[in-house]
Design a protein around this motif. Sequence first.
Motif, short mmCIF file in Angstrom:
data_model
loop_
_atom_site.label_atom_id
_atom_site.label_comp_id
_atom_site.label_asym_id
_atom_site.label_seq_id
_atom_site.Cartn_x
_atom_site.Cartn_y
_atom_site.Cartn_z
N LEU A 142 40.16 -50.54 6.87
CA LEU A 142 39.87 -51.80 6.19
C LEU A 142 41.11 -52.21 5.41
N VAL A 143 41.57 -53.41 5.63
CA VAL A 143 42.83 -53.88 5.06
C VAL A 143 42.58 -55.00 4.06
N ASP A 144 43.14 -54.85 2.88
CA ASP A 144 43.09 -55.90 1.85
C ASP A 144 44.20 -56.89 2.18
N GLY A 145 43.86 -57.90 2.97
CA GLY A 145 44.88 -58.80 3.51
C GLY A 145 45.71 -59.49 2.45
N MET A 146 45.07 -60.02 1.41
CA MET A 146 45.81 -60.76 0.40
C MET A 146 46.73 -59.84 -0.39
N THR A 164 39.52 -53.91 10.45
CA THR A 164 39.11 -55.22 9.93
C THR A 164 40.02 -55.58 8.76
N VAL A 165 40.53 -56.80 8.77
CA VAL A 165 41.34 -57.32 7.68
C VAL A 165 40.47 -58.27 6.86
N CYS A 166 40.33 -57.96 5.57
CA CYS A 166 39.46 -58.76 4.70
C CYS A 166 40.29 -59.71 3.83
N TRP A 167 39.74 -60.91 3.61
CA TRP A 167 40.48 -61.98 2.93
C TRP A 167 39.65 -62.60 1.82
N CYS A 182 34.05 -57.64 0.22
CA CYS A 182 33.83 -57.47 1.66
C CYS A 182 34.17 -56.05 2.08
N ILE A 183 35.26 -55.52 1.55
CA ILE A 183 35.65 -54.14 1.86
C ILE A 183 34.58 -53.17 1.38
N GLY A 184 34.09 -53.39 0.17
CA GLY A 184 33.04 -52.52 -0.37
C GLY A 184 31.78 -52.57 0.46
N THR A 185 31.40 -53.77 0.90
CA THR A 185 30.19 -53.93 1.69
C THR A 185 30.31 -53.23 3.04
N ILE A 186 31.42 -53.46 3.71
CA ILE A 186 31.61 -52.83 5.03
C ILE A 186 31.66 -51.31 4.90
#
Length: 304
Positions: free
Chosen positions: A12-16, A64-67, A122-126
Amino acid sequence: MIDKMTTKKLLLVDGMALLFRSFFQTAPSGRFMFNEKGIPTNAVQGLIRHLFAAADRIRPTHITVCWDMGKDTFRTDMFDSYKAHRPAPPAELAPQFDLAQQATAAFSLHNAGVRNYEADDCIGTISKWTKGEETYILTGDRDLLQLLNGHNYVWLLQTGYGNWKAYDAELFREEYGIDPEQFHYVKALMGDAADGYPGVKGIGEKTALKLIREYGTTEGVLAGLDGMTPALQKKLREGEDMLRMSEKLAEIHCDVPLEWTWEQAAFTGTTEEAIRFIEENGMKGLSRLARHTGYIEVDPFGFD
């Protein structure tokens, strides 16, 4: 290609976070890497390089990249000053926000984001949905350390490409002396200047950690006031309302109404779309990564 019989491993990637970090790594030297259209690409190219450098080490089967999806979220609804004092993004960074999501999609990476929530949520949820599968979180934000557990790992970006501090729950406990799920209580007490919430005035990280080690939660801290020094009692009584607000702001929300499946996140390697994107946007520095073929899990008996 991914062997479908292998154990799932999610990145899981923190895109920002990666985008900002990549921009400011090169911006001081003026390396904005303008393409033929006059659009700077330094942050986007840095993001892709950071991401695949980590992926080559982690060897995920799914990515998954999250934004963040805009500046207004449920946190700004609760607290007007939340992130309100952050300066506007530099002119060279602003046009790279949309370009970054186009880049990750072109590299066959799944993007996720929901309006009114942050990428962290989103990262936490996934990570909660993965049901014990190995999950790696790539970020530059310490807030995500609160998600550490027996199957979640957090890799914090350090200076340079390919440099991270890899946390598991045990390392976190050794360094902080608390459990990861208690970290948002620490943030509530000390506040976060970057996010614009003050916590309790006069309490820094050292004192916040000491209090949570002793009392466990913010409610425990407030219940234990009689055993504290008069000065500390005064700070906590005067700052109680803001403490309770800061706790809500600091905690990652893990129930985002997000559409996500393992099938969507499966990474099977890049396609010709990545090459086309590079050519159209003048990012020759990413050419090698455009032919990334995915991963095959190492044989459990030690044979490659």
